[in-house]
Write an enzyme that holds these catalytic residues in place. Structure first.
Site, PDB file in Angstrom:
ATOM      1  NE  ARG A 187       3.222  92.967 -24.750  1.00 37.78           N
ATOM      2  CZ  ARG A 187       4.536  92.992 -25.037  1.00 37.78           C
ATOM      3  NH1 ARG A 187       5.374  93.695 -24.299  1.00 37.78           N
ATOM      4  NH2 ARG A 187       4.985  92.323 -26.072  1.00 37.78           N
TER       5      ARG A 187
ATOM      6  NE  ARG B  13     -22.336  95.519 -50.562  1.00 38.63           N
ATOM      7  CZ  ARG B  13     -23.495  95.017 -50.169  1.00 38.63           C
ATOM      8  NH1 ARG B  13     -24.421  95.816 -49.668  1.00 38.63           N
ATOM      9  NH2 ARG B  13     -23.736  93.726 -50.244  1.00 38.63           N
TER      10      ARG B  13
ATOM     11  CD  GLU C 204     -32.580  88.823 -54.950  1.00 34.13           C
ATOM     12  OE1 GLU C 204     -31.685  89.532 -54.473  1.00 34.13           O
ATOM     13  OE2 GLU C 204     -33.283  88.080 -54.241  1.00 34.13           O
TER      14      GLU C 204
ATOM     15  CB  ALA D  94       8.175 102.383  -8.006  1.00 36.45           C
TER      16      ALA D  94
ATOM     17  N   GLY E   3     -34.080  91.368 -51.140  1.00 39.00           N
ATOM     18  CA  GLY E   3     -35.092  90.771 -52.011  1.00 39.00           C
ATOM     19  C   GLY E   3     -36.441  90.857 -51.306  1.00 39.00           C
TER      20      GLY E   3
ATOM     21  CG  ASN F 198     -34.524  86.098 -48.876  1.00 40.93           C
ATOM     22  OD1 ASN F 198     -34.454  85.409 -47.859  1.00 40.93           O
ATOM     23  ND2 ASN F 198     -33.866  85.823 -49.997  1.00 40.93           N
TER      24      ASN F 198
ATOM     25  CE  LYS G  14     -19.343  89.836 -46.557  1.00 40.47           C
ATOM     26  NZ  LYS G  14     -20.589  90.376 -47.129  1.00 40.47           N
TER      27      LYS G  14
ATOM     28  N   GLY H 223     -23.388  83.916 -58.151  1.00 38.24           N
ATOM     29  CA  GLY H 223     -24.667  84.079 -57.451  1.00 38.24           C
ATOM     30  C   GLY H 223     -24.887  83.036 -56.378  1.00 38.24           C
TER      31      GLY H 223
HETATM   32  C1  UD1 Z   1     -29.364  87.668 -51.062  1.00 38.89           C
HETATM   33  C2  UD1 Z   1     -30.750  87.300 -51.549  1.00 38.89           C
HETATM   34  C3  UD1 Z   1     -31.753  88.396 -51.184  1.00 38.89           C
HETATM   35  C4  UD1 Z   1     -31.722  88.622 -49.691  1.00 38.89           C
HETATM   36  C5  UD1 Z   1     -30.293  88.905 -49.197  1.00 38.89           C
HETATM   37  C6  UD1 Z   1     -30.261  88.918 -47.704  1.00 38.89           C
HETATM   38  C7  UD1 Z   1     -30.278  86.041 -53.600  1.00 38.89           C
HETATM   39  C8  UD1 Z   1     -30.349  86.047 -55.061  1.00 38.89           C
HETATM   40  N1  UD1 Z   1     -30.704  87.138 -52.992  1.00 38.89           N
HETATM   41  O1  UD1 Z   1     -29.019  88.880 -51.723  1.00 38.89           O
HETATM   42  O2  UD1 Z   1     -33.045  88.017 -51.598  1.00 38.89           O
HETATM   43  O3  UD1 Z   1     -32.578  89.690 -49.343  1.00 38.89           O
HETATM   44  O4  UD1 Z   1     -29.411  87.868 -49.649  1.00 38.89           O
HETATM   45  O5  UD1 Z   1     -29.006  89.272 -47.253  1.00 38.89           O
HETATM   46  O6  UD1 Z   1     -29.889  85.065 -53.013  1.00 38.89           O
HETATM   47  N2  UD1 Z   1     -22.404  84.212 -52.094  1.00 38.89           N
HETATM   48  C9  UD1 Z   1     -21.691  83.159 -52.603  1.00 38.89           C
HETATM   49  N3  UD1 Z   1     -21.466  83.120 -53.939  1.00 38.89           N
HETATM   50  C10 UD1 Z   1     -21.913  84.081 -54.793  1.00 38.89           C
HETATM   51  C11 UD1 Z   1     -22.654  85.147 -54.265  1.00 38.89           C
HETATM   52  C12 UD1 Z   1     -22.893  85.198 -52.906  1.00 38.89           C
HETATM   53  O7  UD1 Z   1     -21.266  82.274 -51.868  1.00 38.89           O
HETATM   54  O8  UD1 Z   1     -21.670  83.961 -55.999  1.00 38.89           O
HETATM   55  C13 UD1 Z   1     -22.625  84.272 -50.655  1.00 38.89           C
HETATM   56  C14 UD1 Z   1     -22.033  85.531 -50.049  1.00 38.89           C
HETATM   57  O9  UD1 Z   1     -20.686  85.293 -49.626  1.00 38.89           O
HETATM   58  C15 UD1 Z   1     -22.962  85.790 -48.883  1.00 38.89           C
HETATM   59  C16 UD1 Z   1     -24.296  85.195 -49.326  1.00 38.89           C
HETATM   60  O10 UD1 Z   1     -24.003  84.333 -50.401  1.00 38.89           O
HETATM   61  O11 UD1 Z   1     -22.536  85.113 -47.723  1.00 38.89           O
HETATM   62  C17 UD1 Z   1     -25.292  86.251 -49.759  1.00 38.89           C
HETATM   63  O12 UD1 Z   1     -24.720  86.986 -50.820  1.00 38.89           O
HETATM   64  P1  UD1 Z   1     -25.052  88.495 -51.053  1.00 38.89           P
HETATM   65  O13 UD1 Z   1     -24.355  88.988 -52.259  1.00 38.89           O
HETATM   66  O14 UD1 Z   1     -24.869  89.275 -49.797  1.00 38.89           O
HETATM   67  O15 UD1 Z   1     -26.608  88.371 -51.347  1.00 38.89           O
HETATM   68  P2  UD1 Z   1     -27.530  89.456 -51.959  1.00 38.89           P
HETATM   69  O16 UD1 Z   1     -27.287  89.547 -53.420  1.00 38.89           O
HETATM   70  O17 UD1 Z   1     -27.400  90.684 -51.144  1.00 38.89           O
END
Ligand code: UD1
Ligand code: CA
Length: 430
Positions: free
Chosen positions: A308, A15, A149, A353, A135, A164, A22, A81
């Site tokens: 600078r 996003r 979720e 100047a 979540g 969460n 990011k 995840g």
């Molecule tokens: C997660 C929570 C959700 C919560 C939300 C808060 C889970 C399943 N869900 O959702 O309940 O409300 O955060 O912001 O955990 N990341 C990894 N590897 C991955 C996926 C994500 O390292 O495979 C890291 C991302 O870089 C980020 C963090 O985990 O820093 C959270 O990931 P994100 O995708 O934002 O979480 P959500 O699915 O939104």
């Protein structure tokens, strides 16, 4: 060390719509990941960052600034995840604090209740009237019973206002045992870290909700979020500086880097930008000036001046439309319209100047040395490398290409001619 810290930063950040990872996008001059690493370092020495997307680029960026951080590469193609992110890690400390790389506004103070409260697991919860995207957390008798979720919620569960925030402090033994057991049996086919809650509840463990402020736990997902987080961070930085004695005029128009330092009484006027690692001591920075990675001590700068990087300015007056780059100025007056690049200028010297240091010949940069008590007349060019020794005068409008010895006047001008009555002849008037 009693708390181990893991920072999840492997997500792609789609996003953000950016080629840059990011977590390396900056807030107040520092990558958002570095803000959270700084907070983590204030709590523990045992820090692991989980990466996957642009692993090398992010790791190198961290290594350029921090030592002693551990890295874990997520097997994200097989185990996507937030739960997949922790697969393969073994924790030895008593508890593990799980943070996110995209939450730059979290402070140590905001994390303390998570670390210090009892329970096998503590987790951050926000009460939101528009819980969209998060979540949902089911709480009974002040204990967490489930996290669902959004994509897996029933219509009733979608109405739950407890969400969460994504930060947890978990007993290490439980985490080591639960992570390998996670499955991806859900709407997103991901390994959810949040499923450890169900496992813990099933074993009769106590999961304590810690209510936190949305502002502190804001996740940055888009460039809009980035701008909003920047505003909050700027407000915090400036508030702290003002409480420490810095005067700011119309602070909403002022930008101050998170790495800038202020010492003694300083005054910052509207529209000023202080960029990078600056040190401003006992000085006044007037309206709409920009100072980058420089030291300003006992001086007044601007309005509308540009200092600078790598400049060191002591006891000096810099006026409007003066640009300094890699300049060491000590006890100087440069009141108007000048470019002073790659130069040393010593005590008692006055820069007229329109004085320009011609520091670049198209191939290389050269330095200009200006000694003590040098008086440079307006509209002079100093073609570097060149030295003006102490007690010298440069006549206005001169182009200086050779060194000027101590005590001398240097003048290089075309002699002025007077042609009488020329105007009347030229325009045919009498
Ligand atoms: C997660 C929570 C959700 C919560 C939300 C808060 C889970 C399943 N869900 O959702 O309940 O409300 O955060 O912001 O955990 N990341 C990894 N590897 C991955 C996926 C994500 O390292 O495979 C890291 C991302 O870089 C980020 C963090 O985990 O820093 C959270 O990931 P994100 O995708 O934002 O979480 P959500 O699915 O939104
Ligand atoms: Ca996600």
């Amino acid at each position: 060390m009693s708390v181990s810290i893991v920072i999840l930063a492997a997500g792609q950040g789609t996003r953000m719509k950016s080629t840059k990872p990011k977590v390396l996008h900056k807030i107040s001059g520092k990558p958002m990941l570095f803000h959270i690493i700084d907070t983590a370092k204030a709590i523990s020495d045992d820090i692991t960052v989980v990466l996957y997307h642009k692993f090398d680029e992010v790791k190198e960026a961290i290594e350029s600034e921090y030592e002693g951080i551990k890295y874990h590469k997520q097997d994200a193609s097989n185990y996507p995840g937030t739960g997949g992110a922790l697969r393969g890690l073994e924790f030895e400390g008593k508890r593990v604090l799980i943070l996110n790389g995209d939450m730059p506004l979290i402070t140590k103070e905001a994390l303390n209740p998570l670390i210090n409260s009892s329970g096998d697991i503590t987790m951050s919860v926000i009460e939101l009237f528009e819980p969209n995207g998060y979540g949902r957390v089911v709480i009974e008798d002040n204990e967490v019973k489930a996290i669902i979720e959004q994509k897996d919620c029933t219509p009733e569960q979608l109405c739950i206002k407890y969400v969460n925030a994504g930060v947890y402090c978990v007993d290490s033994k439980l985490l080591n045992r639960y992570i390998p057991k996670l499955s991806n049996n859900n709407a997103q086919k991901e390994y959810y870290l949040t499923d450890i809650i169900k496992m813990a509840v099933d074993e009769g463990k106590k999961i304590t909700p810690i209510f936190v402020k949305e502002e502190d736990f804001k996740g940055v997902n888009s460039k809009y979020d980035l701008a909003m987080a920047e505003e909050i961070m700027q407000d915090r930085i400036k508030k702290q500086l003002m409480l420490n004695g810095v005067i700011m005029h119309l602070p909403n128009s002022i930008y101050i880097d998170s790495q800038a330092k202020f010492i003694g009484e300083c005054e910052i006027e509207q529209g000023v930008q202080i960029i990078g690692k600056c040190e401003i001591k006992e000085s006044q920075i007037k309206a709409n000036s920009v100072v980058e990675e420089s030291i300003i001590d006992s001086s007044d700068i601007g309005p509308m001046a540009h200092i600078r990087p790598n400049s060191k300015i002591y006891n000096t007056h810099i006026g409007n439309f003066v640009e300094v780059k890699k300049g060491n100025l000590n006890g100087v007056k440069a009141g108007h319209l000048s470019y002073l690049g790659d130069c040393e200028i010593d005590e008692g010297s006055n820069i007229g100047a329109g004085t320009i240091t011609c520091n670049y010949d198209g191939r290389a940069k050269y330095r200009t040395k200006i000694g003590k008590n040098v008086f440079i007349g307006s509209d002079s060019q100093l073609v570097a490398p060149v030295t003006l020794e102490d007690d010298t005068i440069i006549a206005a409008g001169s182009t200086i290409t050779k060194d000027v010895p101590k005590g001398a006047l240097a003048i290089s001008r075309t002699p002025q001619k007077i042609i009488r009555e020329f105007f009347y002849k030229f325009f045919g008037k009498k």
